[in-house]
Motif scaffolding. Sequence first.
Motif, PDB file in Angstrom:
ATOM      1  N   THR A   1       0.825  -1.219   0.000  1.00 57.36           N
ATOM      2  CA  THR A   1       0.000   0.000   0.000  1.00 57.36           C
ATOM      3  C   THR A   1       0.855   1.263   0.000  1.00 57.36           C
ATOM      4  O   THR A   1       0.368   2.339  -0.356  1.00 57.36           O
ATOM      5  CB  THR A   1      -0.937   0.016   1.223  1.00 57.36           C
ATOM      6  N   SER A   2       2.119   1.150   0.361  1.00 59.24           N
ATOM      7  CA  SER A   2       2.997   2.322   0.369  1.00 59.24           C
ATOM      8  C   SER A   2       3.554   2.639  -1.018  1.00 59.24           C
ATOM      9  O   SER A   2       4.179   3.676  -1.215  1.00 59.24           O
ATOM     10  CB  SER A   2       4.163   2.114   1.349  1.00 59.24           C
ATOM     11  N   LEU A   3       3.323   1.730  -1.992  1.00 59.58           N
ATOM     12  CA  LEU A   3       3.821   1.955  -3.350  1.00 59.58           C
ATOM     13  C   LEU A   3       2.667   2.307  -4.287  1.00 59.58           C
ATOM     14  O   LEU A   3       1.542   1.844  -4.117  1.00 59.58           O
ATOM     15  CB  LEU A   3       4.547   0.708  -3.862  1.00 59.58           C
ATOM     16  N   TYR A   4       2.981   3.110  -5.271  1.00 62.68           N
ATOM     17  CA  TYR A   4       1.987   3.631  -6.199  1.00 62.68           C
ATOM     18  C   TYR A   4       1.948   2.784  -7.469  1.00 62.68           C
ATOM     19  O   TYR A   4       2.979   2.389  -7.999  1.00 62.68           O
ATOM     20  CB  TYR A   4       2.338   5.083  -6.540  1.00 62.68           C
ATOM     21  N   ASP A   5       0.733   2.501  -7.945  1.00 65.32           N
ATOM     22  CA  ASP A   5       0.550   1.797  -9.214  1.00 65.32           C
ATOM     23  C   ASP A   5       0.168   2.826 -10.279  1.00 65.32           C
ATOM     24  O   ASP A   5      -0.975   3.281 -10.339  1.00 65.32           O
ATOM     25  CB  ASP A   5      -0.547   0.741  -9.093  1.00 65.32           C
ATOM     26  N   PRO A   6       1.108   3.223 -11.140  1.00 63.40           N
ATOM     27  CA  PRO A   6       0.804   4.246 -12.137  1.00 63.40           C
ATOM     28  C   PRO A   6      -0.192   3.807 -13.205  1.00 63.40           C
ATOM     29  O   PRO A   6      -0.748   4.635 -13.920  1.00 63.40           O
ATOM     30  CB  PRO A   6       2.178   4.547 -12.760  1.00 63.40           C
ATOM     31  N   PHE A   7      -0.464   2.505 -13.295  1.00 69.00           N
ATOM     32  CA  PHE A   7      -1.360   2.001 -14.342  1.00 69.00           C
ATOM     33  C   PHE A   7      -2.832   2.027 -13.928  1.00 69.00           C
ATOM     34  O   PHE A   7      -3.701   1.743 -14.739  1.00 69.00           O
ATOM     35  CB  PHE A   7      -0.933   0.587 -14.750  1.00 69.00           C
ATOM     36  N   LEU A   8      -3.120   2.384 -12.677  1.00 68.06           N
ATOM     37  CA  LEU A   8      -4.514   2.494 -12.244  1.00 68.06           C
ATOM     38  C   LEU A   8      -5.269   3.552 -13.050  1.00 68.06           C
ATOM     39  O   LEU A   8      -6.479   3.462 -13.218  1.00 68.06           O
ATOM     40  CB  LEU A   8      -4.582   2.829 -10.757  1.00 68.06           C
TER      41      LEU A   8
ATOM     42  N   TYR B   1      -5.139   4.019 -16.145  1.00 69.26           N
ATOM     43  CA  TYR B   1      -5.391   3.564 -17.513  1.00 69.26           C
ATOM     44  C   TYR B   1      -6.039   2.172 -17.500  1.00 69.26           C
ATOM     45  O   TYR B   1      -5.422   1.172 -17.878  1.00 69.26           O
ATOM     46  CB  TYR B   1      -4.078   3.520 -18.301  1.00 69.26           C
ATOM     47  N   PRO B   2      -7.301   2.068 -17.097  1.00 72.58           N
ATOM     48  CA  PRO B   2      -7.938   0.753 -16.962  1.00 72.58           C
ATOM     49  C   PRO B   2      -8.075  -0.010 -18.286  1.00 72.58           C
ATOM     50  O   PRO B   2      -8.089  -1.238 -18.293  1.00 72.58           O
ATOM     51  CB  PRO B   2      -9.311   1.074 -16.363  1.00 72.58           C
ATOM     52  N   HIS B   3      -8.163   0.694 -19.419  1.00 68.27           N
ATOM     53  CA  HIS B   3      -8.330   0.010 -20.705  1.00 68.27           C
ATOM     54  C   HIS B   3      -7.034  -0.642 -21.184  1.00 68.27           C
ATOM     55  O   HIS B   3      -7.061  -1.474 -22.081  1.00 68.27           O
ATOM     56  CB  HIS B   3      -8.843   0.977 -21.769  1.00 68.27           C
ATOM     57  N   LEU B   4      -5.920  -0.287 -20.568  1.00 67.98           N
ATOM     58  CA  LEU B   4      -4.633  -0.871 -20.938  1.00 67.98           C
ATOM     59  C   LEU B   4      -4.504  -2.305 -20.430  1.00 67.98           C
ATOM     60  O   LEU B   4      -3.718  -3.089 -20.946  1.00 67.98           O
ATOM     61  CB  LEU B   4      -3.491  -0.008 -20.380  1.00 67.98           C
ATOM     62  N   GLN B   5      -5.284  -2.680 -19.446  1.00 62.61           N
ATOM     63  CA  GLN B   5      -5.254  -4.005 -18.822  1.00 62.61           C
ATOM     64  C   GLN B   5      -3.870  -4.341 -18.261  1.00 62.61           C
ATOM     65  O   GLN B   5      -3.371  -5.449 -18.401  1.00 62.61           O
ATOM     66  CB  GLN B   5      -5.702  -5.087 -19.798  1.00 62.61           C
ATOM     67  N   ALA B   6      -3.267  -3.342 -17.631  1.00 63.94           N
ATOM     68  CA  ALA B   6      -1.980  -3.542 -16.970  1.00 63.94           C
ATOM     69  C   ALA B   6      -2.161  -3.243 -15.486  1.00 63.94           C
ATOM     70  O   ALA B   6      -2.933  -2.370 -15.101  1.00 63.94           O
ATOM     71  CB  ALA B   6      -0.921  -2.623 -17.568  1.00 63.94           C
ATOM     72  N   LYS B   7      -1.434  -3.983 -14.663  1.00 69.55           N
ATOM     73  CA  LYS B   7      -1.528  -3.790 -13.223  1.00 69.55           C
ATOM     74  C   LYS B   7      -0.160  -4.048 -12.617  1.00 69.55           C
ATOM     75  O   LYS B   7       0.586  -4.910 -13.079  1.00 69.55           O
ATOM     76  CB  LYS B   7      -2.561  -4.755 -12.628  1.00 69.55           C
ATOM     77  N   THR B   8       0.146  -3.304 -11.561  1.00 71.81           N
ATOM     78  CA  THR B   8       1.432  -3.462 -10.890  1.00 71.81           C
ATOM     79  C   THR B   8       1.286  -4.386  -9.693  1.00 71.81           C
ATOM     80  O   THR B   8       0.338  -4.273  -8.920  1.00 71.81           O
ATOM     81  CB  THR B   8       1.983  -2.094 -10.436  1.00 71.81           C
ATOM     82  N   TYR B   9       2.243  -5.294  -9.563  1.00 77.36           N
ATOM     83  CA  TYR B   9       2.313  -6.241  -8.452  1.00 77.36           C
ATOM     84  C   TYR B   9       3.697  -6.137  -7.834  1.00 77.36           C
ATOM     85  O   TYR B   9       4.606  -5.534  -8.402  1.00 77.36           O
ATOM     86  CB  TYR B   9       2.107  -7.677  -8.940  1.00 77.36           C
ATOM     87  N   SER B  10       3.853  -6.783  -6.715  1.00 74.54           N
ATOM     88  CA  SER B  10       5.182  -6.941  -6.155  1.00 74.54           C
ATOM     89  C   SER B  10       5.954  -7.906  -7.058  1.00 74.54           C
ATOM     90  O   SER B  10       5.384  -8.830  -7.622  1.00 74.54           O
ATOM     91  CB  SER B  10       5.102  -7.511  -4.740  1.00 74.54           C
ATOM     92  N   SER B  11       7.248  -7.689  -7.181  1.00 70.13           N
ATOM     93  CA  SER B  11       8.071  -8.611  -7.978  1.00 70.13           C
ATOM     94  C   SER B  11       8.270  -9.946  -7.269  1.00 70.13           C
ATOM     95  O   SER B  11       8.687 -10.926  -7.883  1.00 70.13           O
ATOM     96  CB  SER B  11       9.448  -7.987  -8.266  1.00 70.13           C
ATOM     97  N   ASN B  12       7.963  -9.990  -5.977  1.00 73.45           N
ATOM     98  CA  ASN B  12       8.115 -11.225  -5.201  1.00 73.45           C
ATOM     99  C   ASN B  12       6.978 -12.188  -5.511  1.00 73.45           C
ATOM    100  O   ASN B  12       5.830 -11.789  -5.678  1.00 73.45           O
ATOM    101  CB  ASN B  12       8.118 -10.927  -3.699  1.00 73.45           C
ATOM    102  N   LEU B  13       7.327 -13.467  -5.546  1.00 75.46           N
ATOM    103  CA  LEU B  13       6.331 -14.512  -5.755  1.00 75.46           C
ATOM    104  C   LEU B  13       6.026 -15.182  -4.424  1.00 75.46           C
ATOM    105  O   LEU B  13       6.888 -15.278  -3.544  1.00 75.46           O
ATOM    106  CB  LEU B  13       6.859 -15.555  -6.744  1.00 75.46           C
ATOM    107  N   SER B  14       4.809 -15.667  -4.282  1.00 75.45           N
ATOM    108  CA  SER B  14       4.416 -16.341  -3.043  1.00 75.45           C
ATOM    109  C   SER B  14       5.220 -17.620  -2.861  1.00 75.45           C
ATOM    110  O   SER B  14       5.707 -18.211  -3.826  1.00 75.45           O
ATOM    111  CB  SER B  14       2.923 -16.666  -3.063  1.00 75.45           C
TER     112      SER B  14
END
Length: 194
Positions: free
Chosen positions: A139-146, A148-161
């Motif tokens: 929550t402390s990091l910003y997702d710049p792709f929010l 642009y919803p039509h772009l269908q891009a989303k930011t995640y953590s680079s870490n995998l579960s």
Amino acid sequence: MPVSTSTTFFYSLAPSSHGALQKINTNDFVGGPMELTIVKTLVRTANLRRWLHRPDCPEAVRQIKVLFDKCFVPRKGAFRAYAKHNGVNFSPHTTHKGNANIIYRPTCSGTLLAGQIQRIENVGNTVRLHVRRHSPLSTSLYDPFLRYPHLQAKTYSSNLSDTEDIIDLDDIVAHAARYDYSHGRSVMLNLSRQ
């Protein structure tokens, strides 16, 4: 130049083992005891197989053939290098990193997730994918792709579960393009053809 009989015999003997033989590190040394051992083993195995298929092979030995086949006949492995679904190839990240990034919806959840295929497994007549999902963005990091919803891009953590979701091919929504950028963030672009 014609191929020698022994070379032809060797290649017809064990075509499934060529890849395994090519991966052996020999430090550029050819013609040593390792090669001799491999060839002797292949020849002895072929001779024993031929003898077991002869009509004059004793019945007691024929009964043992089932065990012999289980020990020496190569079987198809449980894991696959790729799986094709709806005309698209999916692969574990060790085979092809680009084909391992997916957007999926597990049957137990209605939400879209982004993940990376770790393994593709044959289970009976079905295929199961072992997927590690991307952790949600802090929550402390910003997702710049929010924006642009039509772009269908989303930011995640680079870490995998640490845990894996086991999904079916039908649970995959699309391939995803992944780009790692600043502060441990990865953008996942949905490459859906629809």
